[in-house]
Structures are given as C-alpha cells and as structure tokens.
Design an enzyme around this catalytic site. Sequence first.
Site, PDB file in Angstrom:
ATOM      1  N   ASP A   1       0.850  -1.215  -0.008  1.00 19.37           N
ATOM      2  CA  ASP A   1       0.034  -0.152  -0.036  1.00 19.37           C
ATOM      3  C   ASP A   1       0.835   1.161  -0.083  1.00 19.37           C
ATOM      4  O   ASP A   1       0.455   2.282   0.486  1.00 19.37           O
ATOM      5  CB  ASP A   1      -0.935  -0.149   1.208  1.00 19.37           C
ATOM      6  CG  ASP A   1      -1.842  -1.230   1.274  1.00 19.37           C
ATOM      7  OD1 ASP A   1      -2.280  -1.656   0.082  1.00 19.37           O
ATOM      8  OD2 ASP A   1      -2.121  -1.743   2.416  1.00 19.37           O
TER       9      ASP A   1
ATOM     10  N   GLY B   1      -4.683  -4.102  -3.713  1.00 19.20           N
ATOM     11  CA  GLY B   1      -5.514  -3.166  -4.229  1.00 19.20           C
ATOM     12  C   GLY B   1      -4.874  -1.930  -4.196  1.00 19.20           C
ATOM     13  O   GLY B   1      -4.278  -1.399  -3.550  1.00 19.20           O
ATOM     14  N   HIS B   2      -4.951  -1.564  -5.682  1.00 25.46           N
ATOM     15  CA  HIS B   2      -4.015  -0.554  -6.103  1.00 25.46           C
ATOM     16  C   HIS B   2      -4.940   0.727  -6.554  1.00 25.46           C
ATOM     17  O   HIS B   2      -5.910   0.447  -7.392  1.00 25.46           O
ATOM     18  CB  HIS B   2      -3.268  -1.021  -7.317  1.00 25.46           C
ATOM     19  CG  HIS B   2      -2.285  -2.050  -6.973  1.00 25.46           C
ATOM     20  ND1 HIS B   2      -1.316  -2.486  -7.910  1.00 25.46           N
ATOM     21  CD2 HIS B   2      -1.736  -2.605  -5.877  1.00 25.46           C
ATOM     22  CE1 HIS B   2      -0.607  -3.334  -7.353  1.00 25.46           C
ATOM     23  NE2 HIS B   2      -0.747  -3.395  -6.015  1.00 25.46           N
ATOM     24  N   THR B   3      -4.601   1.936  -5.959  1.00 27.65           N
ATOM     25  CA  THR B   3      -5.675   2.927  -6.293  1.00 27.65           C
ATOM     26  C   THR B   3      -5.129   3.847  -7.257  1.00 27.65           C
ATOM     27  O   THR B   3      -3.888   4.348  -7.072  1.00 27.65           O
ATOM     28  CB  THR B   3      -5.819   3.720  -4.941  1.00 27.65           C
ATOM     29  OG1 THR B   3      -6.241   2.776  -3.814  1.00 27.65           O
ATOM     30  CG2 THR B   3      -7.089   4.711  -4.990  1.00 27.65           C
TER      31      THR B   3
ATOM     32  N   ASN C   1      -5.327 -10.171  -3.829  1.00 32.88           N
ATOM     33  CA  ASN C   1      -5.176  -9.693  -2.244  1.00 32.88           C
ATOM     34  C   ASN C   1      -4.552  -8.102  -2.538  1.00 32.88           C
ATOM     35  O   ASN C   1      -4.508  -7.298  -1.476  1.00 32.88           O
ATOM     36  CB  ASN C   1      -3.996 -10.500  -1.636  1.00 32.88           C
ATOM     37  CG  ASN C   1      -2.782 -10.925  -2.504  1.00 32.88           C
ATOM     38  OD1 ASN C   1      -2.882 -10.668  -3.848  1.00 32.88           O
ATOM     39  ND2 ASN C   1      -1.707 -11.556  -2.014  1.00 32.88           N
TER      40      ASN C   1
ATOM     41  N   LYS D   1       1.738   1.875  -5.075  1.00 37.29           N
ATOM     42  CA  LYS D   1       2.279   1.449  -6.504  1.00 37.29           C
ATOM     43  C   LYS D   1       1.209   1.568  -7.620  1.00 37.29           C
ATOM     44  O   LYS D   1       1.943   2.022  -8.740  1.00 37.29           O
ATOM     45  CB  LYS D   1       2.481  -0.119  -6.359  1.00 37.29           C
ATOM     46  CG  LYS D   1       3.206  -0.551  -5.095  1.00 37.29           C
ATOM     47  CD  LYS D   1       3.562  -1.840  -5.078  1.00 37.29           C
ATOM     48  CE  LYS D   1       2.300  -2.757  -4.387  1.00 37.29           C
ATOM     49  NZ  LYS D   1       1.970  -2.174  -3.049  1.00 37.29           N
TER      50      LYS D   1
ATOM     51  N   GLN E   1       1.727  -6.360  -3.483  1.00 39.07           N
ATOM     52  CA  GLN E   1       2.334  -6.408  -2.056  1.00 39.07           C
ATOM     53  C   GLN E   1       3.634  -5.741  -1.853  1.00 39.07           C
ATOM     54  O   GLN E   1       3.697  -4.667  -2.613  1.00 39.07           O
ATOM     55  CB  GLN E   1       2.511  -8.122  -1.825  1.00 39.07           C
ATOM     56  CG  GLN E   1       1.170  -8.866  -1.808  1.00 39.07           C
ATOM     57  CD  GLN E   1       0.554  -9.037  -3.005  1.00 39.07           C
ATOM     58  OE1 GLN E   1       0.970  -9.708  -3.905  1.00 39.07           O
ATOM     59  NE2 GLN E   1      -0.920  -8.444  -3.193  1.00 39.07           N
TER      60      GLN E   1
HETATM   61  P1  GDP Z   1      -0.848   0.532  -3.444  1.00 39.75           P
HETATM   62  O1  GDP Z   1      -1.552  -1.009  -2.947  1.00 39.75           O
HETATM   63  O2  GDP Z   1       0.885   0.304  -3.414  1.00 39.75           O
HETATM   64  O3  GDP Z   1      -1.105   0.783  -5.027  1.00 39.75           O
HETATM   65  O4  GDP Z   1      -1.239   1.353  -2.669  1.00 39.75           O
HETATM   66  P2  GDP Z   1      -2.993   1.526  -2.141  1.00 39.75           P
HETATM   67  O5  GDP Z   1      -3.533   2.212  -3.344  1.00 39.75           O
HETATM   68  O6  GDP Z   1      -3.208   0.397  -1.563  1.00 39.75           O
HETATM   69  O7  GDP Z   1      -2.800   2.743  -1.161  1.00 39.75           O
HETATM   70  C1  GDP Z   1      -2.107   3.966  -1.271  1.00 39.75           C
HETATM   71  C2  GDP Z   1      -3.232   5.274  -1.012  1.00 39.75           C
HETATM   72  O8  GDP Z   1      -2.483   6.255  -1.142  1.00 39.75           O
HETATM   73  C3  GDP Z   1      -4.264   5.140  -1.963  1.00 39.75           C
HETATM   74  O9  GDP Z   1      -5.304   5.812  -1.371  1.00 39.75           O
HETATM   75  C4  GDP Z   1      -3.788   6.398  -2.957  1.00 39.75           C
HETATM   76  O10 GDP Z   1      -4.572   6.864  -3.770  1.00 39.75           O
HETATM   77  C5  GDP Z   1      -2.900   7.308  -2.005  1.00 39.75           C
HETATM   78  N1  GDP Z   1      -1.836   7.932  -2.545  1.00 39.75           N
HETATM   79  C6  GDP Z   1      -0.704   7.400  -3.385  1.00 39.75           C
HETATM   80  N2  GDP Z   1       0.179   8.519  -3.601  1.00 39.75           N
HETATM   81  C7  GDP Z   1      -0.344   9.429  -2.643  1.00 39.75           C
HETATM   82  C8  GDP Z   1       0.394  10.477  -2.289  1.00 39.75           C
HETATM   83  O11 GDP Z   1       1.558  11.000  -2.860  1.00 39.75           O
HETATM   84  N3  GDP Z   1      -0.189  11.356  -1.422  1.00 39.75           N
HETATM   85  C9  GDP Z   1      -1.547  11.090  -1.030  1.00 39.75           C
HETATM   86  N4  GDP Z   1      -2.052  11.903  -0.016  1.00 39.75           N
HETATM   87  N5  GDP Z   1      -2.068   9.941  -1.246  1.00 39.75           N
HETATM   88  C10 GDP Z   1      -1.396   9.150  -2.087  1.00 39.75           C
HETATM   89  P1  IMO Z   2      -1.079  -4.179  -2.189  1.00 39.43           P
HETATM   90  O1  IMO Z   2      -0.624  -4.658  -3.757  1.00 39.43           O
HETATM   91  C1  IMO Z   2      -0.963  -4.665   2.000  1.00 39.43           C
HETATM   92  C2  IMO Z   2      -0.977  -8.833   3.515  1.00 39.43           C
HETATM   93  C3  IMO Z   2      -1.900  -9.254   4.102  1.00 39.43           C
HETATM   94  C4  IMO Z   2      -1.506 -10.326   5.205  1.00 39.43           C
HETATM   95  C5  IMO Z   2      -0.506 -11.091   4.540  1.00 39.43           C
HETATM   96  C6  IMO Z   2      -0.929 -12.311   3.828  1.00 39.43           C
HETATM   97  O2  IMO Z   2      -2.217  -3.323  -2.262  1.00 39.43           O
HETATM   98  O3  IMO Z   2       0.127  -3.549  -1.473  1.00 39.43           O
HETATM   99  P2  IMO Z   2      -2.586 -12.917   1.797  1.00 39.43           P
HETATM  100  O4  IMO Z   2      -3.982 -12.763   1.554  1.00 39.43           O
HETATM  101  O5  IMO Z   2      -1.619 -12.418   0.567  1.00 39.43           O
HETATM  102  O6  IMO Z   2      -2.099 -14.445   1.869  1.00 39.43           O
HETATM  103  O7  IMO Z   2      -1.997 -12.246   3.201  1.00 39.43           O
HETATM  104  O8  IMO Z   2      -0.250 -10.074   3.342  1.00 39.43           O
HETATM  105  N1  IMO Z   2      -1.331  -8.327   2.397  1.00 39.43           N
HETATM  106  C7  IMO Z   2      -1.175  -7.068   1.937  1.00 39.43           C
HETATM  107  N2  IMO Z   2      -1.097  -5.929   2.514  1.00 39.43           N
HETATM  108  N3  IMO Z   2      -1.108  -4.529   0.691  1.00 39.43           N
HETATM  109  C8  IMO Z   2      -1.177  -5.676  -0.110  1.00 39.43           C
HETATM  110  O9  IMO Z   2      -1.299  -5.439  -1.305  1.00 39.43           O
HETATM  111  C9  IMO Z   2      -1.320  -6.973   0.462  1.00 39.43           C
HETATM  112  N4  IMO Z   2      -1.506  -8.119   0.010  1.00 39.43           N
HETATM  113  C10 IMO Z   2      -1.372  -8.979   1.106  1.00 39.43           C
HETATM  114  O10 IMO Z   2      -2.704  -8.176   4.893  1.00 39.43           O
HETATM  115  O11 IMO Z   2      -0.650  -9.669   6.374  1.00 39.43           O
HETATM  116 MG    MG Z   3      -2.899  -1.534  -1.787  1.00 39.44          MG
END
Ligand code: GDP
Ligand code: IMO
Ligand code: MG
Length: 428
Positions: A13, A40-42, A38, A16, A224
Amino acid sequence: MPGLVIVGAQWGDEGKGKATDQIGERVDYTVRYSGGNNAGHTLVVDGETYAMHLLPSGILNPNCVPVIANGVVVDLDVLFEEIDGLKARGVEAADRLLVSANAHIIAPYHKVLDRVTERFLGNRKIGTTGRGIGPAYSDKVNRLGIRIQDLLDEKILRQKVEASLEQKNHLLVKVYNRAAIRPDEVAEHLLSYTERLAPMIADTARVLNDALDQDKVVLFEGAQAHHLDIDHGTYPYVTSSNPIAAGACTGSGVGPMRINRAIGIAKAYTTRVGEGPFPTELLDETGEKLRADGGEYGVTTGRPRRCGWFDALVVEAAATINAFTDIFLTKLDVLTGWEEIPVCTAYEVDGERTSVLPMTQSGFHHAKPVYEMLPGWSEDITDARKFSDLPRNAQAYVRFLEEKIGCRISGIGVGPSREESIMLNDLI
Ligand code: GDP
Ligand code: IMO
Ligand code: MG
C-alpha cells in the site's frame, strides 16, 4: 531502457498503483507478475478513483496492453467483476487484456480453506486478506493446481479439480468440520468462464519477450511488497509469492538482463495490514493521527492499517535486495503539520545497536526503534510540482531518507492524483 519493475519497499500500500499509472502514458505493456486480488491499487485520474485488484493499473491507458502473467493467481469471479466494473465506467479492458495460459486459478475451495485455516490458527493467524492466495499457491507448489489453460480442456479440468479436492475434502470434513465441496460444481463454475476467457489466453512469456525485442516499454507492476515476500519478508507474516524485483522474471518469463530499472515505492512513513513485526508501529494517538491524515484503510479488506514512522532499515533492505535504481517516495503531503518527524535509523536488539535488519525473526520481534528527529513543516505542499517548491524542511527530510536508504529518490508524491507528483529524474 525497455524493462522496468515497480516494487513496494515496505509492507504494501505504498502507492504502487499511482506510480504505475503516473509513468503509464509511456508504457506499451503493464504486467502483473505475482499475487492476486489480495492487492488493492488505487488510481485517481481526472477526479475519478479506481481500485484495481487483479487487473494491471496500466489498463486505464488505452494504448497499453495489460498482461496477467504466469506468476499471478487468478480468481475468475473477481477478474470478470473487475472487467465489467470498468466497462460500466467506459473503460474497455476485455479486448486488450492477455492472461497467461500458465497462471494458476484461485478456485472456490481455496477461499474456503484460507478462511478456515486462519480461524484454526487462532492468535497465530497471519491476518490474510481471505482471498485464497496461500492455498492457491500451496496447490501450485504441491502440483495440484488448476491453470488457466485447463479451462480449454474440459476433461482434464474435471480430473484436476477432482484430484485437488480429494485430499481437501478429507481435511474440510474431518479436521475443520465443514461440508465437502463437490468437484462437479466447481468444474461447472470454472467452465462457465471459458468462452469469455478463451480469447484472452496467451503465451504471455513469448509475447513479452517479443515486445522487449522490439524495444517496447514493458512495466512490471509489483503487488504486495518486499517485506511480504515469501523468501525475503517477515516470514511467516508474509504473502505466498515473490513480489520482489526478481519475481518479475520467474513470474513473467523474462530473463534478468531484460529489466533495466527497478523502482522502489516507499511511503514517507510506514503502514502494515495484518499481523507480524513492525518496530516503528505507533499504538497511540500519534498513530491514529497518521491513519486519519493518510486515509490508511485497506483498499481490499477495508481494515485499518497499522501506522508508524519511516523505518530506514526496512527500506534500505528492500533497496539492497531489489537493487533499486530509483525510489518513488509517496504521501509526503501526509506528514505536513508535525513540528518534528522521527525517522528510525537503527534498532536496539537485546542490548545491541544495529543499523541493518536483524538476521532472525526473534531479532526482528525484539527490535526497538532508535529515532533521529527531523524538523517538520506546516505549509501545504500538495501544489508543489518542483523540488524547489517544497519547504526547506521537507526537502531536508527527503534528502535525509535518500542518504539513509542509499538510493536516489526520483519521484515524490504530494497527493493521490496523477498530477500531484514531483519528478526529480525521468523513470523511463
Ligand atoms: P498500492 O497498493 O501500493 O497501490 O497502494 P494503495 O492504493 O493500496 O494505497 C495507497 C493510497 O494512498 C491510495 O489511497 C492512493 O490514492 C493514495 N496515494 C498514493 N500516493 C499518494 C500521495 O503521494 N499522497 C497522498 N495523499 N495519497 C497518495
Ligand atoms: P498491495 O498490492 C498490504 C498482507 C495481508 C497479510 C499478508 C498475507 O495493495 O500493496 P495474503 O492474503 O496475501 O495471504 O495475506 O499479506 N497483504 C497485503 N498488505 N497490501 C497488499 O497488497 C497486500 N497483499 C497481502 O494483509 O498480512
Ligand atoms: Mg494496496
């Protein structure tokens, strides 16, 4: 410079999805190479928010070919839900998407097993996303997996589902006290997708190598993160695949010489979802403030993310093992408003000080963070587009992290949307 890989440098998170989308306009192929839904990319584009779980983030760029490569585990229900969801919002994905014939399928019984196993583990649980990831990869390694190509041969598919369920039904009924799962029902369910999926099934390793031969830009989108890697993460509190940069090679079928750039995505502080060690975790109102300011709730499960200060040892280890060429530092804007910002630059482990991650799991669990205090800033930085637009203390914070990580910071996120970034070096 055609092969690039994006890898989370912490516990996921990091942003990415945004980073992938950011450089996506110049990318010909975006490839998911590990994990499944698993992730979640925003992405925030023109004020619209998209959450991708299985589809590569490059899908929003109409000129980009999205690829789900062999290293991914695919839940077909989720795949088509996501394709249909995007279509309803005007993004046509089905005609471009390629899915590897060798990718494994997350069958309904993997999801059941993920949940009952976690329950059975009690306080030793991993805190998985419950999406069937671990059981699907276990079957792959046990050579009992169902692959995408099996959908093209009904007889084989039925045999494989039966073989895979034989053992599991004993386990489900006798150990977990659950109802047995009928192989024919599972087979029918999977086969119901064959017609829609068939045109997308491809020899994606060949496609990607041909693309690289033609100097196309191929972006491998890690899911991840480094510290969730099955080999290099905080085992056993990890996922069941190899999200690290080297995983892009096995997970997609390209040789290591074809990837020229490895970009680590690191949040300006640290978060983690699920169980496992987290030395800089803040269990007080400071952590709550970071969670509130950063909107730190999981995109996949909605769980509140555990929050803490930046841990330079964690990101340095990722930079070393992935040989990062660049770091994209995200969410710097979230740190606005603190008088002082602590950065962890060493651990005390059982009375000894270390500036690298402990070798053992026990060492990691005993690690107490040692902080250096950096002066904060109060100015809103969301409109900064050049490094020089940042307040002096924010610049110093970035330079300090860069020095501690030992890798140049080439991009800085100052907000969630595509344009809210500062680029210091071109990433392609
Ligand atoms: P990922 O799994 O690595 O793609 O990240 P996620 O999408 O799960 O979580 C990142 C969160 O931070 C999302 O809600 C994005 O919209 C937000 N985000 C990403 N870059 C920035 C940033 O530079 N500033 C802020 N405030 N939010 C960001
Ligand atoms: P992105 O791509 C954050 C964590 C789970 C748990 C462990 C194992 O959005 O960064 P799993 O379901 O993969 O067997 O769970 O890994 N986990 C993540 N944590 N971001 C993720 O993906 C994750 N994918 C798995 O919370 O601790
Ligand atoms: Mg994520």
